[in-house]
Motif scaffolding. Structure first.
Motif, PDB file in Angstrom:
ATOM      1  N   ARG A   1      12.025  13.957 -18.968  1.00  0.00           N
ATOM      2  CA  ARG A   1      12.413  14.423 -17.637  1.00  0.00           C
ATOM      3  C   ARG A   1      13.284  15.695 -17.632  1.00  0.00           C
ATOM      4  NH1 ARG A   1      11.835   9.516 -17.016  1.00  0.00           N
ATOM      5  NH2 ARG A   1      13.307   8.419 -15.118  1.00  0.00           N
ATOM      6  N   ARG A   2      14.480  15.254 -18.260  1.00  0.00           N
ATOM      7  CA  ARG A   2      16.087  15.549 -17.904  1.00  0.00           C
ATOM      8  C   ARG A   2      16.860  16.537 -18.354  1.00  0.00           C
ATOM      9  NH1 ARG A   2      19.020  10.583 -15.307  1.00  0.00           N
ATOM     10  NH2 ARG A   2      19.869  12.364 -14.186  1.00  0.00           N
ATOM     11  N   ALA A   3      16.198  17.265 -19.436  1.00  0.00           N
ATOM     12  CA  ALA A   3      16.580  17.550 -20.577  1.00  0.00           C
ATOM     13  C   ALA A   3      17.054  19.112 -20.228  1.00  0.00           C
ATOM     14  CB  ALA A   3      15.701  17.439 -22.317  1.00  0.00           C
ATOM     15  N   ASP A   4      16.083  19.488 -19.712  1.00  0.00           N
ATOM     16  CA  ASP A   4      16.289  20.783 -19.586  1.00  0.00           C
ATOM     17  C   ASP A   4      16.556  21.175 -17.856  1.00  0.00           C
ATOM     18  OD1 ASP A   4      14.171  22.102 -20.781  1.00  0.00           O
ATOM     19  OD2 ASP A   4      12.860  21.970 -19.374  1.00  0.00           O
ATOM     20  N   ALA A   5      17.270  19.991 -16.955  1.00  0.00           N
ATOM     21  CA  ALA A   5      18.548  20.222 -15.916  1.00  0.00           C
ATOM     22  C   ALA A   5      19.634  19.522 -16.901  1.00  0.00           C
ATOM     23  CB  ALA A   5      17.839  18.822 -14.839  1.00  0.00           C
ATOM     24  N   LEU A   6      19.810  19.378 -17.893  1.00  0.00           N
ATOM     25  CA  LEU A   6      20.960  18.932 -18.055  1.00  0.00           C
ATOM     26  C   LEU A   6      21.663  19.787 -18.877  1.00  0.00           C
ATOM     27  CD1 LEU A   6      20.043  15.346 -19.494  1.00  0.00           C
ATOM     28  CD2 LEU A   6      22.414  15.927 -17.581  1.00  0.00           C
ATOM     29  N   ALA A   7      21.000  20.923 -20.125  1.00  0.00           N
ATOM     30  CA  ALA A   7      21.221  21.420 -20.533  1.00  0.00           C
ATOM     31  C   ALA A   7      21.409  22.928 -19.287  1.00  0.00           C
ATOM     32  CB  ALA A   7      20.051  22.219 -21.551  1.00  0.00           C
TER      33      ALA A   7
END
Length: 357
Positions: free
Chosen positions: A130-136
């Motif tokens: 759930r956080r990969a997109d925001a981290l990228a």
């Protein structure tokens, strides 16, 4: 959680250390001529797994919240490292760094530093989906995910948690977010998951991720590690080759530099696998790493038994130059190697979860 990137030299007997730099020298150079450009930043000692090779089932006594560096303190120390001391790579570790709820904001602040450092993350993958997109989107450049097995029952035995599906979902999400190449860190344990070397590599090839096998290291809180039971790098390669022949790539060898993994190409494919022989074939002579613990201590090696306090100076109001000088002195005193083969070797007092990778 697994970490990979060690600080371990191979210094020949009789080698004389180079003169140590004085304060203001501008580079984190030790007395053996190695220059640290890679800063490992532990964001917390807490973890949501209880891996058997890391900590007991009941967990550990976590650091009090007030002892842990806050975002502003992490960013300031990273800025000093980048601007004054030649740090070019920042790797966020733990414990489990995804337990920092403000991680995306912190990544954005670190990627805004100039000169712009490479910012990477080592995680157990729980919550990553759930956080990969925001981290990228925040600028994260690279990611390593710890995964020791593809079998749900073995995962539960190793981690004492039923979270394999969450980790696999996190790996897939990281790839979709463009955090390529996603690297998978795997520790093989004799009699537990050592039979999975080939299935893990086949899975990595199918998923388009890069697998890196790591020898188990003496960094467990229980101090139960025994060299005799460790699955060595040579054994790992011997288990794989009858099924998936490996080719040593001269170009990879030349480009390895300070990277801990020795890379092999799977014959007839474009896929590679890394093997990190941190214990049986130490690579400390080319080490370029230094570590900052979650409570603001500088460690020059995973196996150091000494630390240098930057948090105290930071909170006492020291200026950037004073903190940089303390850091220079700490690195100047770095030892030649980890000394695991020395009869006098003692594990560090802190376990891996409290040191950070």
């Amino acid at each position: 959680m697994v970490t990979t990137d060690l600080a371990m030299p191979s210094v020949r007997p009789g080698d004389e250390p180079a003169p140590a730099p004085g304060p203001g020298a501008g580079a984190l150079r030790d007395r053996y001529g190695r220059v640290a450009t890679d800063l490992r930043i532990s964001l917390t000692d807490r973890c949501n797994l209880r891996c058997t090779y890391c900590m007991p089932a009941e967990g550990l006594d976590w650091m009090p919240h007030e002892e842990v560096l806050d975002d502003a303190e992490v960013v300031r120390l990273a800025r000093i490292g980048v601007e004054r001391l030649g740090i070019t790579t920042l790797r966020l570790t733990g414990g489990e760094p995804l337990l920092r709820k403000d991680l995306e904001h912190l990544v954005a602040e670190l990627t805004a530093l100039r000169p712009r450092p490479v910012v990477a993350l080592t995680t157990n993958g729980i919550g990553l989906a759930r956080r990969a997109d925001a981290l990228a989107a925040a600028g994260l450049d690279r990611i390593n995910v710890s995964l020791d097995t593809l079998q749900a029952d073995t995962f539960t035995k190793l981690t004492r948690r039923r979270r394999l599906d969450d980790v696999l979902a996190g790996v897939r999400a990281a790839r979709r977010a463009g955090l390529d190449p996603v690297k998978i860190n795997t520790v093989l344990m004799r009699g537990v998951n050592d039979h999975e070397a080939v299935p893990l590599l086949r899975w990595a090839m199918e998923e388009g991720v890069q697998l890196r096998f790591i020898e188990q290291m003496p960094l467990d809180a229980q101090h139960a590690w025994e060299r005799e039971t460790m699955v060595t790098a040579a054994e790992i390669r011997a288990r794989i080759e009858p099924h998936l022949p490996l080719v040593e790539d001269p170009a990879d060898a030349l480009a390895r530099g300070s990277a801990p993994a020795e890379l092999f190409r799977v014959a007839g494919t474009e896929h590679s696998v890394g093997i990190i022989a941190a214990v049986s074939k130490p690579f400390c002579g080319s080490c370029d790493r230094v570590r900052l613990t979650a409570d603001g201590q500088i460690r020059t090696c995973l196996f150091s038994r000494t630390e240098s306090d930057l948090r105290g100076a930071l909170r006492a109001g020291a200026d950037d130059a004073t903190i940089a000088d303390r850091w220079l002195v700490a690195v100047a005193g770095k030892q030649a190697g980890h000394g695991i083969d020395d009869p006098s070797f003692l594990q560090p007092d802190r376990p891996m979860s409290a040191i950070g990778g």
